[in-house]
Design a protein around this motif. Structure first.
Motif, short mmCIF file in Angstrom:
data_model
loop_
_atom_site.label_atom_id
_atom_site.label_comp_id
_atom_site.label_asym_id
_atom_site.label_seq_id
_atom_site.Cartn_x
_atom_site.Cartn_y
_atom_site.Cartn_z
N PRO A 199 -8.29 -52.37 -16.62
CA PRO A 199 -9.22 -53.47 -16.91
C PRO A 199 -10.64 -53.14 -16.48
O PRO A 199 -11.18 -53.71 -15.54
CB PRO A 199 -8.64 -54.66 -16.13
CG PRO A 199 -7.80 -54.05 -15.07
CD PRO A 199 -7.39 -52.69 -15.50
N LEU A 200 -11.26 -52.24 -17.20
CA LEU A 200 -12.61 -51.80 -16.85
C LEU A 200 -13.66 -52.48 -17.71
O LEU A 200 -14.85 -52.24 -17.54
CB LEU A 200 -12.71 -50.28 -17.01
CG LEU A 200 -11.73 -49.48 -16.14
CD1 LEU A 200 -11.74 -48.02 -16.51
CD2 LEU A 200 -12.08 -49.66 -14.67
N ILE A 201 -13.21 -53.28 -18.66
CA ILE A 201 -14.15 -54.12 -19.40
C ILE A 201 -13.68 -55.55 -19.21
O ILE A 201 -12.49 -55.81 -19.05
CB ILE A 201 -14.21 -53.79 -20.91
CG1 ILE A 201 -12.80 -53.57 -21.48
CG2 ILE A 201 -15.08 -52.58 -21.18
CD1 ILE A 201 -12.76 -53.35 -22.98
N SER A 202 -14.64 -56.46 -19.23
CA SER A 202 -14.29 -57.84 -18.91
C SER A 202 -15.31 -58.76 -19.58
O SER A 202 -16.43 -58.34 -19.85
CB SER A 202 -14.33 -58.00 -17.39
OG SER A 202 -14.21 -59.35 -17.04
N PHE A 203 -14.91 -59.99 -19.83
CA PHE A 203 -15.90 -60.97 -20.25
C PHE A 203 -16.78 -61.26 -19.06
O PHE A 203 -16.27 -61.44 -17.95
CB PHE A 203 -15.21 -62.27 -20.68
CG PHE A 203 -14.65 -62.21 -22.08
CD1 PHE A 203 -15.35 -61.59 -23.10
CD2 PHE A 203 -13.43 -62.79 -22.37
CE1 PHE A 203 -14.84 -61.55 -24.39
CE2 PHE A 203 -12.91 -62.76 -23.65
CZ PHE A 203 -13.61 -62.13 -24.66
N THR A 204 -18.08 -61.32 -19.27
CA THR A 204 -18.98 -61.68 -18.17
C THR A 204 -19.84 -62.86 -18.62
O THR A 204 -19.94 -63.15 -19.81
CB THR A 204 -19.90 -60.51 -17.80
OG1 THR A 204 -20.72 -60.20 -18.92
CG2 THR A 204 -19.11 -59.28 -17.41
N SER A 205 -20.49 -63.48 -17.65
CA SER A 205 -21.27 -64.69 -17.89
C SER A 205 -20.42 -65.74 -18.61
O SER A 205 -19.20 -65.63 -18.63
CB SER A 205 -22.54 -64.40 -18.69
OG SER A 205 -23.34 -63.53 -17.97
N LEU A 226 -18.54 -56.65 -21.05
CA LEU A 226 -19.30 -55.61 -20.35
C LEU A 226 -18.38 -54.84 -19.40
O LEU A 226 -17.32 -55.33 -19.01
CB LEU A 226 -20.43 -56.23 -19.53
CG LEU A 226 -21.75 -56.55 -20.26
CD1 LEU A 226 -22.73 -57.15 -19.26
CD2 LEU A 226 -22.35 -55.30 -20.90
N THR A 227 -18.85 -53.68 -19.02
CA THR A 227 -18.19 -52.96 -17.93
C THR A 227 -18.88 -53.39 -16.65
O THR A 227 -19.87 -54.11 -16.68
CB THR A 227 -18.40 -51.44 -18.07
OG1 THR A 227 -19.81 -51.18 -17.96
CG2 THR A 227 -17.89 -50.93 -19.40
N PHE A 228 -18.39 -52.96 -15.54
CA PHE A 228 -19.11 -53.14 -14.29
C PHE A 228 -20.39 -52.32 -14.41
O PHE A 228 -20.36 -51.23 -14.99
CB PHE A 228 -18.25 -52.63 -13.13
CG PHE A 228 -18.80 -52.98 -11.79
CD1 PHE A 228 -19.00 -54.29 -11.43
CD2 PHE A 228 -19.10 -51.97 -10.88
CE1 PHE A 228 -19.51 -54.61 -10.18
CE2 PHE A 228 -19.60 -52.28 -9.63
CZ PHE A 228 -19.81 -53.61 -9.27
N PRO A 229 -21.52 -52.82 -13.89
CA PRO A 229 -22.77 -52.08 -14.09
C PRO A 229 -22.63 -50.60 -13.72
O PRO A 229 -22.15 -50.27 -12.65
CB PRO A 229 -23.74 -52.80 -13.15
CG PRO A 229 -23.18 -54.17 -12.99
CD PRO A 229 -21.71 -54.06 -13.14
#
Ligand code: SF4
Ligand code: SF4
Ligand code: FES
Ligand code: FES
Lengths: 789, 204
Positions: free
Chosen positions: A180-186, A194-197
């Motif tokens: 799980p390296l991509i995730s819904f953000t905001s 997005l990925t983690f920055p």
């Protein structure tokens, strides 16, 4: 009228009767409406629903009406389970209105840049906007804007403007791949994937998200702007990059491969592929491909004609055979088709060359194919899966997905035996570590534990068996297997030898004959000057065989080398003759996967230059040697193979071979017994080596794929964090690794998945050659690790 | 830079132990991290991911959902001046102007010394006491310009150190559940009895 006694009607408790648009449909208990509808002609539009993942009801596109006591009710058909007597309507006026409404909202913020979008032409959003959409938008406001596309990994690009937030990619990464390296953000209007920055989506399975993204939000570098879907030609085939044998569609444009897509077949890959298998098609297109035969001259290899090359190869072989048939040997053959291997085996039979091996000292004895075999499905249905295998995530990636799924979502429990943590360790019910060489003892003791005994009595047990450590004698794995079979005589085996078609090559006879030795014996004899001619069938022993000193000596001693390959490699630069071979997707035939499943591989593009399939080279070389193998076409060869090789006697059904494949016949005739090797203890200052492969190593097909070559990492040795502290260096600094008088210098990293007293050294990476450390004759390899003062 | 401090790590572990699944502790841990530096840094997210066993991407996905988590540094004191109807009628705008002048920053800005961040806020549910503000989520009611000046003086002189902890923290009292009182972590899948509110047993 017949009167049926209701008492006598047998009701299948798993069948649910529903009607969809007034037609009766048999549904399975527990399935959702859309899944049942997919077996009818009535298509329900959808974006987020994917039959291989859990339903989330993200997009609301699949609204349908279900009859309730209070009248029709609008439900999302991907979340609503079927129920007895359910009445479903998928195309009433109110359903249409609802679906149009959802589509209009989905399109409100969509950039509609279809003309420049890779997905255009095969885009579910585009297609369903036409078939189920309102036709035009009332949205006149400014659309949401994001930077267009951002690279979220070395391979994948994300265009957030196009994203419709269906959660397919994020769900896949989490649920299927376990990355799980991509995730819904905001949230709300700002929600974005997005990925983690600054942390890439570096999943081995990232290409699947591109394939299942229902819009052009995710695109992959190797295909971006290469072709339009309506220009593509395609054919269904089987990936042979490893022995899982995933079913794929190969697509080309203007006689160049441009893309592979996964095909969903139930027994193997469920539509998923790994990124290496998906993207290494670039190596087939590589400009470095061999296009003409090469022969040795004073100035190195020079191009020649086929007839000159065949003549000179024939002369070499004839000359060597005149000394003795034992002065010729064949290595390789596991990378081609069954038919390729069969033709070469026939030629070898004719020439009485017994020394042949399609494994290169990194596999296991072919005897394991003669134990009771399990399929992938049987493995994933077993209540206990014993892993005595390399890291499947690295070596047989899609098998990792299947077994992970079995452990996560089904009732299988994994008992893992390994020397360092693998991709499956987090999902193992018990993971038992052993120091290299100690596995038999550890297995024996573990199987005596009460909780383990109880577990293995719960049902079927399948042993996933392969060679985990190249710095360890093969016998240790077999002895450990012997222990398992002693305790569990009914356990089945899923052999996981990794090279694409190793099973097929062994079945047709590219394996030591008449008690002659294996690849390592052949090379040892060669190093002693006893082999005059070595034929390399797509094999590159300098890269493939763990012991580079042995191979170098052998290559110096061997008088003549004949190589059949797609590239000039380190092993054939000094060959006498190099024949250009047709690559994957340039030839037809069949291949056999690790479970013995035979399926077809098909030609999609013309072979580069004058290259030819291996089987054709065998036939022609035969003719030059005055031997007629009696093959005039591939079909003839195939028929001959299935009629003369008993394992392939089940393969007469062509249509099955062209879809799910056919299991070869196997007989449980072998026994593997317990045994022991007197193992010296490691002295407390040294580290016992674990050498294994990772997905992106310097394999020929990876280094010649432009999009993958940059992902290959440099050779690094990994030790436990406390051992790193003991060595006294900072993570990532160069250290000296030595055995006897051989020393190499490479970076060391701490890794909590490596156990104390051992060191993990991935095989075949760039920068530093680690092979000099490996002595194939040794049972285990203990190394010194020292600071460089 | 800003992983959890040793002290906060102890608290974090205590918080994690309250939940059957570690990742359920993520939100309180994010508050803890924000309390430490006023915002949630990249390193803090990595650290929290390690602590509860999820990827940094999942931490970021969760954290970014919530408006009150901040990802950029912020002053030691966050002054939220309400600007919604009641407060607006009672002079909130003038109060904001005054604050901007006094602190030398526009709403949304942080003073050079890193002490104050000034921000607009929506209704803080103290409409009867308008105009109101919160400093690090502690109320100040019926605030006049003089009140505001005094507040800023007091904060600068450290007079309110006891009452108003640094960095806009939410919690007034850190909740500490003694081990013997805690229900402890029970895996919901292992629970066979019906919940306490169904079988009539008194809750702790
Ligand atoms: S990127 Fe594609 S797959 Fe992922 S959420 Fe967006 S539309 Fe769905
Ligand atoms: S797992 Fe193996 S067979 Fe499947 S796509 Fe990857 S390399 Fe090809
Ligand atoms: S397909 Fe049913 S909600 Fe998306
Ligand atoms: S309007 Fe200011 S608190 Fe409600």
């Amino acid at each position: 009228m017949t009167i049926v006694d209701p008492e006598k009607i047998v009701v299948d408790p798993n069948v649910v009767n529903i009607t969809i648009n007034d037609k009766p449909v048999l549904a399975r208990k527990g399935e959702v409406i859309i899944a049942a509808a997919d077996r009818t002609e009535d298509f329900i539009p959808r974006f987020c629903y994917h039959p291989r993942m859990s339903s989330v009801g993200m997009c609301r596109q699949c609204l349908v009406e279900v009859e309730t006591p209070r009248g029709p009710m609008m439900v999302v058909s991907c979340m609503t389970p079927v129920a007895e007597g359910q009445i479903v309507r998928t195309a009433t006026d109110s359903v249409k209105k609802a679906q149009e409404g959802v589509l209009e909202l989905l399109l409100a913020n969509h950039p509609l840049d279809c003309p420049v979008c890779d997905k255009g032409g095969e885009c579910p959003l585009q297609d369903q906007a036409f078939s189920h959409g309102p036709g035009e938008s009332r949205f006149v406001e400014e659309k949401r804007h994001y930077e267009k596309p951002i690279a979220i990994s070395d391979i994948v690009y994300l265009d957030r403007e196009r994203c419709i937030l269906c959660d397919r990619c994020t769900r896949f990464a989490d649920e299927v791949a376990g990355d799980p390296l991509i995730s819904f953000t905001s949230r709300g209007n700002d929600t974005q994937v997005l990925t983690f920055p600054e942390e890439p989506f570096s999943s081995y399975f990232s290409g699947n998200t591109v394939q299942i993204c229902p819009v052009g939000a995710l695109t992959a570098k190797p295909y971006r702007f290469k072709a339009r879907p309506w220009d593509l030609n395609e054919t269904e085939t089987t990936c042979t990059s490893c022995s899982v044998g995933c079913r794929i569609v190969v697509q080309s444009s203007r006689d160049e491969l441009v893309r592979y897509q996964g095909v969903d077949i139930d027994p193997v890959n469920w539509g998923w592929l790994c990124d290496r298998g998906r993207y290494n098609f670039e190596s087939v297109n590589s400009t470095q491909r061999l296009t003409t035969p090469l022969i040795k001259s004073d100035s190195g290899l020079v191009p020649s004609s086929w007839s000159v090359a065949l003549d000179s190869a024939a002369r070499i072989i004839r000359h060597a055979l005149s000394t003795s048939a034992d002065s010729v040997a064949i290595l390789g053959g596991a990378r081609g088709t069954n038919e390729d291997a069969f033709a070469w085996a026939m030629l070898a039979d004719e020439l009485k060359i017994n020394q042949r091996d399609s494994q290169l000292g990194d596999g296991l004895t072919p005897e394991i194919f003669n134990l009771a075999q399990a399929t992938i499905d049987e493995t994933c249905a077993a209540s206990t899966i014993i892993l005595l295998a390399p890291d499947l995530k690295e070596e047989l990636p899609v098998l990792y997905l299947r077994i992970r799924d079995a452990a996560q979502k089904r009732n299988s429990r994994i008992i893992e035996f390994s020397s360092h943590d693998s991709g499956l360790t987090p999902y193992a019910w018990r993971s038992v570590a052993f120091e290299p060489g100690r596995q038999a003892q550890v297995v024996r003791e573990t199987l005596e534990l009460q909780e383990i005994k109880e577990q293995i009595q719960r049902g079927e047990v399948v042993v996933v068996l392969g060679r985990a450590n190249l710095a360890e004698n093969e016998a240790f794995t077999l002895h450990a297997l012997g222990e398992i079979l002693h305790a569990l005589p009914n356990a089945k085996i899923l052999p996981v030898l990794r090279r694409g078609n190793v099973r097929g090559a062994v079945a047709v006879g590219l394996t030591p004959q008449q008690n002659s030795g294996d690849a390592i014996d052949i090379l040892t004899k060669a190093a002693a000057g006893k082999i005059n001619c070595l034929i390399l069938l797509g094999a590159n022993p300098l890269a493939d065989v763990a012991d580079s000193i042995l191979v170098k000596q052998a290559l110096v001693q061997i008088k003549n080398v004949i190589s059949i390959d797609t590239f000039v490699t380190s092993s054939n630069t000094n060959a006498d003759v190099v024949f250009p071979a047709a690559a994957f997707a340039e030839k037809n035939g069949t291949t056999t996967n690790l479970e013995g499943r035979v399926s077809n591989v098909t030609q999609q593009i013309t072979p580069r230059g004058t290259s030819r399939p291996d089987w054709m080279i065998a036939t022609e070389l035969g003719l030059s040697l005055g031997i007629d193998l009696g093959i005039s076409s591939l079909d003839e060869l195939h028929q001959k193979m299935i009629s003369s090789i008993p394992e392939f006697s089940s393969c007469a059904d062509n249509s099955a071979i062209q879809s799910d494949g056919v299991l070869m016949v196997s007989e449980a005739s072998a026994t593997i017994s317990r045994g022991s090797v007197n193992l010296v203890d490691r002295n407390s200052y040294s580290y016992r080596l674990i050498v294994s492969r990772t997905m992106y190593d310097a394999a020929q097909s990876t280094i010649t794929s432009n999009s993958l070559v940059g992902i290959i990492t440099e050779s690094t040795i990994y030790v436990h964090p406390l051992d790193l502290a003991r060595i006294g260096v900072v993570d990532g600094t160069n250290i000296r690794v030595g055995v006897d008088e051989i020393n190499i210098v490479l970076p060391v990293r701490a890794h909590s998945g490596v156990h104390r007293g051992t060191a993990w050294l991935p095989y075949n990476h760039t920068n530093v050659d680690i092979r000099p450390l490996l002595n194939i004759a040794a049972d285990v390899v203990d190394v010194r690790i020292e600071q460089i003062k | 830079m800003s992983r959890l401090t040793e002290k906060n790590l102890v608290i974090a572990k205590e918080i994690i132990a309250r939940y059957p699944r570690s990742k359920s502790a993520l939100i309180p841990l994010l508050h803890l991290a924000q309390e430490q530096t006023g915002y949630i840094s990249r390193d803090a997210m990595v650290h929290l991911g390690e602590l509860v066993g999820v990827t940094s991407a999942e931490v970021y996905g969760t954290a970014s959902f919530y408006e009150m988590f901040r990802f950029e540094p912020i002053g030691k004191y966050l002054i939220n001046i309400c600007g919604t109807m009641s407060c607006a009628l009672m002079g909130a705008e003038e109060l904001m102007h005054h604050a901007e002048k006094r602190l030398g920053v526009k709403a949304g800005g942080t003073t050079q010394d890193g002490l104050f961040t000034l921000a607009h806020a929506e209704c803080q549910a103290a409409c009867t006491e308008a105009p109101c503000l919160q400093v690090n989520y502690r109320y100040r009611l019926r605030v006049t310009a003089t009140d505001l000046d005094n507040l800023i003086d007091d904060l600068q002189n450290g007079k309110l150190n006891d009452e108003i902890p640094a960095h806009g923290v939410l919690s007034k009292v850190r909740q500490l559940i003694p081990a013997d009182r805690a229900v402890g972590a029970v895996d919901p899948e292992l629970v066979t009895e019906s919940p306490v509110w169904l079988n009539g047993k008194p809750a702790l």
